[in-house]
Design a protein around this motif. Structure first.
Motif, mmCIF file in Angstrom:
data_model
loop_
_atom_site.group_PDB
_atom_site.id
_atom_site.type_symbol
_atom_site.label_atom_id
_atom_site.label_comp_id
_atom_site.label_asym_id
_atom_site.label_seq_id
_atom_site.Cartn_x
_atom_site.Cartn_y
_atom_site.Cartn_z
ATOM 1 N N LYS A 49 5.254 -1.039 18.053
ATOM 2 C CA LYS A 49 4.557 0.077 17.389
ATOM 3 C C LYS A 49 3.216 -0.423 16.854
ATOM 4 O O LYS A 49 3.091 -1.551 16.397
ATOM 5 C CB LYS A 49 5.404 0.654 16.253
ATOM 6 C CG LYS A 49 6.623 1.410 16.774
ATOM 7 C CD LYS A 49 7.405 2.065 15.650
ATOM 8 C CE LYS A 49 8.616 2.809 16.219
ATOM 9 N NZ LYS A 49 9.407 3.435 15.154
ATOM 10 N N MET A 50 2.220 0.452 16.912
ATOM 11 C CA MET A 50 0.858 0.090 16.542
ATOM 12 C C MET A 50 0.459 0.721 15.212
ATOM 13 O O MET A 50 0.817 1.868 14.919
ATOM 14 C CB MET A 50 -0.115 0.554 17.626
ATOM 15 C CG MET A 50 -1.559 0.157 17.366
ATOM 16 S SD MET A 50 -2.728 0.896 18.545
ATOM 17 C CE MET A 50 -2.186 0.199 20.078
ATOM 18 N N PHE A 51 -0.304 -0.056 14.442
ATOM 19 C CA PHE A 51 -0.819 0.396 13.154
ATOM 20 C C PHE A 51 -2.286 -0.005 13.049
ATOM 21 O O PHE A 51 -2.703 -1.022 13.598
ATOM 22 C CB PHE A 51 -0.039 -0.249 12.000
ATOM 23 C CG PHE A 51 1.406 0.164 11.963
ATOM 24 C CD1 PHE A 51 1.814 1.228 11.183
ATOM 25 C CD2 PHE A 51 2.355 -0.492 12.728
ATOM 26 C CE1 PHE A 51 3.150 1.617 11.162
ATOM 27 C CE2 PHE A 51 3.687 -0.118 12.716
ATOM 28 C CZ PHE A 51 4.076 0.945 11.931
ATOM 29 N N ILE A 52 -3.052 0.809 12.337
ATOM 30 C CA ILE A 52 -4.449 0.489 12.048
ATOM 31 C C ILE A 52 -4.550 0.268 10.543
ATOM 32 O O ILE A 52 -4.106 1.107 9.751
ATOM 33 C CB ILE A 52 -5.393 1.614 12.500
ATOM 34 C CG1 ILE A 52 -5.305 1.775 14.018
ATOM 35 C CG2 ILE A 52 -6.833 1.310 12.065
ATOM 36 C CD1 ILE A 52 -6.064 2.967 14.559
ATOM 37 N N LEU A 65 -2.047 -0.475 -1.728
ATOM 38 C CA LEU A 65 -2.402 -1.340 -0.606
ATOM 39 C C LEU A 65 -2.033 -0.690 0.725
ATOM 40 O O LEU A 65 -2.809 -0.709 1.683
ATOM 41 C CB LEU A 65 -1.690 -2.691 -0.758
ATOM 42 C CG LEU A 65 -1.964 -3.750 0.285
ATOM 43 C CD1 LEU A 65 -3.439 -4.158 0.263
ATOM 44 C CD2 LEU A 65 -1.076 -4.963 0.041
ATOM 45 N N LEU A 66 -0.852 -0.077 0.774
ATOM 46 C CA LEU A 66 -0.386 0.531 2.021
ATOM 47 C C LEU A 66 -1.091 1.847 2.358
ATOM 48 O O LEU A 66 -0.946 2.351 3.474
ATOM 49 C CB LEU A 66 1.126 0.710 1.985
ATOM 50 C CG LEU A 66 1.910 -0.602 2.049
ATOM 51 C CD1 LEU A 66 3.404 -0.367 1.861
ATOM 52 C CD2 LEU A 66 1.634 -1.351 3.344
ATOM 53 N N GLU A 67 -1.878 2.377 1.431
ATOM 54 C CA GLU A 67 -2.709 3.542 1.754
ATOM 55 C C GLU A 67 -3.740 3.188 2.819
ATOM 56 O O GLU A 67 -4.303 4.065 3.464
ATOM 57 C CB GLU A 67 -3.415 4.075 0.504
ATOM 58 C CG GLU A 67 -2.489 4.804 -0.442
ATOM 59 C CD GLU A 67 -3.182 5.252 -1.721
ATOM 60 O OE1 GLU A 67 -4.437 5.217 -1.794
ATOM 61 O OE2 GLU A 67 -2.465 5.642 -2.655
ATOM 62 N N CYS A 68 -3.964 1.914 3.038
ATOM 63 C CA CYS A 68 -4.919 1.440 4.041
ATOM 64 C C CYS A 68 -4.309 1.389 5.437
ATOM 65 O O CYS A 68 -4.998 1.088 6.401
ATOM 66 C CB CYS A 68 -5.398 0.035 3.667
ATOM 67 S SG CYS A 68 -6.244 -0.026 2.094
ATOM 68 N N VAL A 69 -3.006 1.646 5.533
ATOM 69 C CA VAL A 69 -2.287 1.513 6.797
ATOM 70 C C VAL A 69 -2.027 2.891 7.397
ATOM 71 O O VAL A 69 -1.603 3.811 6.698
ATOM 72 C CB VAL A 69 -0.944 0.771 6.586
ATOM 73 C CG1 VAL A 69 -0.153 0.682 7.887
ATOM 74 C CG2 VAL A 69 -1.183 -0.615 5.997
#
Length: 167
Positions: free
Chosen positions: A19-22, A84-88
């Motif tokens: 799975k891909m994440f930006i 921090l995870l709002e950036c993902v």
């Protein structure tokens, strides 16, 4: 200028493999504020983390590493990790990477299925924000130590002895 981004693909075995994440870096202002809050929370949590001083920012967070979260109150830790995870963002269709789903929505709708994926994404997002400090973490710890010593201590490059030359 656009904020720095990196695309990551889940490497570990399980339902999330591939799975891909930006991950998009926070603005300098938000990252500095987030870093100061992380340092303050770690200090208030009573953790003995060398080199942390209240008011420190991302440089001190980088020097402490992701373990900084272990010394915080759970609610504060959760808030900082959520920020921090709002950036993902999750990329549900690898053929169409322009379409993304914010991490929280992807996690709450079971599109992220494995617990290790969450921890791995936390580490990836953390490194995105502090990797540019690699190699200087020790410098920041040394500077912090020197600042705490006060003016009576000699500077690191001060001569240790002076001998008079014969005239």
């Amino acid at each position: 200028m656009a904020l720095k981004q990196k695309t990551v693909t889940v490497p570990h075995e399980g339902a999330d493999k591939g799975k891909m994440f930006i991950i998009t870096r926070m603005s300098a202002y938000e990252a500095d504020k987030w870093g100061r809050h992380a340092v303050q929370a770690a200090i208030k949590g009573g953790g003995a983390i060398p080199g942390l001083t209240e008011g420190g920012g991302l440089a001190e967070v980088a020097a402490a590493g992701i373990g900084i979260f272990g010394s915080m109150e759970p609610a504060t830790m959760d808030t900082l990790i959520d920020q921090l995870l709002e950036c993902v963002a999750y990329v549900p269709d690898l053929a169409n990477p322009a379409v993304t789903i914010p991490f929280k929505l992807a996690a709450n709708t079971n599109q992220i299925e494995e617990i290790p994926t969450v921890g791995w994404l936390q580490k990836e997002a953390f490194s995105m924000h502090v990797d540019f400090f690699k190699g200087v973490g020790q410098l920041f710890s040394l500077l912090s130590l020197l600042l705490q010593m006060g003016n009576s201590a000699p500077s690191p490059d001060a001569e240790t002895s002076v001998s008079a030359s014969p005239s």
